[in-house]
Design an enzyme around this catalytic site. Structure first.
Site, short mmCIF file in Angstrom:
data_model
loop_
_atom_site.label_atom_id
_atom_site.label_comp_id
_atom_site.label_asym_id
_atom_site.label_seq_id
_atom_site.Cartn_x
_atom_site.Cartn_y
_atom_site.Cartn_z
CB ALA A 67 -0.89 -0.01 1.23
N GLY A 112 0.80 -5.07 0.84
CA GLY A 112 -0.38 -5.16 -0.02
C GLY A 112 -0.09 -5.84 -1.35
CD GLU A 115 -2.03 -7.62 2.88
OE1 GLU A 115 -1.78 -6.47 2.45
OE2 GLU A 115 -2.51 -7.82 4.00
CD GLU A 135 1.84 -5.59 5.79
OE1 GLU A 135 2.63 -6.47 6.15
OE2 GLU A 135 1.14 -5.68 4.77
N1 CO8 Z 1 4.57 3.25 -0.80
C1 CO8 Z 1 4.98 4.42 -1.33
N2 CO8 Z 1 6.16 4.59 -1.97
C2 CO8 Z 1 6.96 3.51 -2.08
C3 CO8 Z 1 6.60 2.25 -1.54
C4 CO8 Z 1 5.34 2.15 -0.87
N3 CO8 Z 1 4.88 0.97 -0.36
N4 CO8 Z 1 7.61 1.39 -1.77
C5 CO8 Z 1 8.56 2.08 -2.44
N5 CO8 Z 1 8.18 3.36 -2.63
C6 CO8 Z 1 8.92 4.42 -3.30
C7 CO8 Z 1 10.10 4.89 -2.48
O1 CO8 Z 1 9.71 5.83 -1.50
C8 CO8 Z 1 10.98 5.50 -3.54
O2 CO8 Z 1 10.48 6.76 -3.87
P1 CO8 Z 1 11.51 7.98 -4.15
O3 CO8 Z 1 12.33 7.54 -5.34
O4 CO8 Z 1 10.59 9.13 -4.46
O5 CO8 Z 1 12.34 8.15 -2.93
C9 CO8 Z 1 10.75 4.59 -4.74
O6 CO8 Z 1 9.52 3.90 -4.50
C10 CO8 Z 1 11.83 3.54 -4.91
O7 CO8 Z 1 11.97 2.86 -3.69
P2 CO8 Z 1 13.38 2.70 -2.91
O8 CO8 Z 1 14.29 3.82 -3.24
O9 CO8 Z 1 13.09 2.46 -1.47
O10 CO8 Z 1 13.94 1.37 -3.62
P3 CO8 Z 1 14.96 0.32 -2.98
O11 CO8 Z 1 15.36 -0.58 -4.10
O12 CO8 Z 1 16.01 0.97 -2.18
O13 CO8 Z 1 14.04 -0.54 -1.94
C11 CO8 Z 1 12.06 -1.72 -1.25
C12 CO8 Z 1 12.97 -1.30 -2.43
C13 CO8 Z 1 12.82 -2.70 -0.35
C14 CO8 Z 1 10.85 -2.42 -1.84
C15 CO8 Z 1 11.66 -0.46 -0.44
O14 CO8 Z 1 11.16 0.51 -1.36
C16 CO8 Z 1 10.61 -0.71 0.59
O15 CO8 Z 1 10.91 -1.26 1.66
N6 CO8 Z 1 9.33 -0.33 0.32
C17 CO8 Z 1 8.27 -0.42 1.25
C18 CO8 Z 1 7.76 -1.84 1.36
C19 CO8 Z 1 6.68 -1.95 2.43
O16 CO8 Z 1 6.90 -1.68 3.59
N7 CO8 Z 1 5.46 -2.37 2.01
C20 CO8 Z 1 4.35 -2.53 2.90
C21 CO8 Z 1 3.52 -1.31 2.92
S1 CO8 Z 1 2.23 -1.39 4.13
C22 CO8 Z 1 1.00 -2.29 3.42
O17 CO8 Z 1 1.10 -2.73 2.30
C23 CO8 Z 1 -0.19 -2.50 4.28
C24 CO8 Z 1 -1.44 -2.97 3.48
C25 CO8 Z 1 -2.68 -2.51 4.24
C26 CO8 Z 1 -2.90 -1.04 4.03
C27 CO8 Z 1 -3.91 -0.44 4.88
C28 CO8 Z 1 -4.11 1.06 4.59
C29 CO8 Z 1 -4.63 1.88 5.75
#
Ligand code: CO8
Length: 261
Positions: A67, A112, A115, A135
């Site tokens: 998400a 997500g 999921e 999460e």
């Molecule tokens: N949301 C928003 N932006 C994201 C997300 C995300 N989930 N994942 C990556 N991005 C963005 C980064 O912020 C970055 O943006 P920018 O270039 O502007 O800085 C861009 O994508 C590239 O990402 P990275 O630079 O971080 O790339 P890396 O190769 O260094 O890392 C990863 C890749 C490991 C995938 C890393 O981006 C990461 O850890 N992402 C988050 C993963 C995560 O925690 N996902 C779970 C999210 S929570 C969820 O899904 C809950 C579901 C229920 C929701 C309920 C809503 C209320």
């Protein structure tokens, strides 16, 4: 359907292709993306020419990285409940589409994204795909079905280990624990998904739909209840023209010509 900003949607030769298309945010699911996902899935469900769906992510890095964390950061409790329910409804729609939906996981499938893949009928992954439910690192729990579908797919112990550690696993480990059906070379991912959908499409459409119902609903029942469900759905199949055609084709030693009736 209004113009799509966050995903690509194409229909070709009986297959609907859904590509999450926010590569700069690793295809993260914003509210707007979820709304668009719901609307294309409804279209795929209602279009009789569509026999199956392939879901994948744009770019070569991510399927869906979860998400959209920038939206989660500012949600109130009430908004969070609405956001999670909306994601859950969309993923339920995918699970109960009545047609096979294949997740072609081409990179990160986190939160997500994992999921979403789990709501699909089956999952193919490239060698470099990565899975996880991170999460708890953000101070929340999975909210689009992860606490429910992951244990159903891989068992309670493995699901709890993945969710509580927030560890990311590679495609080989995901395959080993049954989260992924097959690992495929990146350049073969969509072709393999198409081949599976075409195999399924060669069979009777009503039998396909009712198999999905029997398995999806049966898993939430006792064995005895599930067997009664199976029997009733078998009886529905027995009333179809396609059952007459399928059995006649076998007896006549010819290929069946199913019409979905
Ligand atoms: N949301 C928003 N932006 C994201 C997300 C995300 N989930 N994942 C990556 N991005 C963005 C980064 O912020 C970055 O943006 P920018 O270039 O502007 O800085 C861009 O994508 C590239 O990402 P990275 O630079 O971080 O790339 P890396 O190769 O260094 O890392 C990863 C890749 C490991 C995938 C890393 O981006 C990461 O850890 N992402 C988050 C993963 C995560 O925690 N996902 C779970 C999210 S929570 C969820 O899904 C809950 C579901 C229920 C929701 C309920 C809503 C209320």
């Amino acid at each position: 359907m209004s113009a799509l900003q966050n995903l690509l949607y194409e229909k070709k030769a009986g297959i609907a292709y859904v590509t999450l298309n926010r590569p700069k945010a690793l295809n993260a699911l914003s509210r707007a993306t979820l709304d668009e996902l719901r609307s294309v899935m409804e279209d795929a469900r209602d279009d009789a020419a569509v026999r199956g769906v392939i879901v994948t992510g744009a770019g070569d890095k991510a399927f869906v990285a979860g998400a959209d964390i920038t939206e989660i950061a500012s949600v109130s409790a009430i908004e969070a409940q609405a956001f999670t329910r909306s994601g859950q409804f969309t993923f339920d729609l995918i699970e109960h589409l009545g047609k096979p939906v294949i997740a072609a996981v081409n990179g990160f499938a986190l939160g997500g994204g994992c999921e979403l893949a789990m709501a699909c009928t089956l999952r193919l992954a490239t060698v470099h795909a990565k899975f996880g439910q991170p999460e708890v690192k953000l101070g929340v729990i999975p909210g689009f079905g992860g606490t429910q579908r992951l244990p159903r797919l891989v068992g309670k112990g493995r699901a709890l280990q993945l969710i509580l550690t927030a560890d990311t696993i590679d495609a080989a480990e995901a395959h080993r624990i049954g989260l992924v059906n097959e690992i495929v070379e990146a350049d073969q991912l969509v072709a393999r998904a198409e081949a599976i959908l075409n195999r399924i499409a060669a069979n009777a459409p009503i039998a396909t739909r009712l198999t999905l119902e029997a398995v999806n609903y049966g898993l939430d029942m006792t064995l005895a209840q599930g067997l009664v469900l199976e029997s009733g759905l078998f009886a529905v199949c027995a009333s179809t023209a396609d059952k007459r055609e399928g059995t006649a084709a076998f007896i006549g030693k010819r290929a069946p010509n199913f019409t979905g009736n």
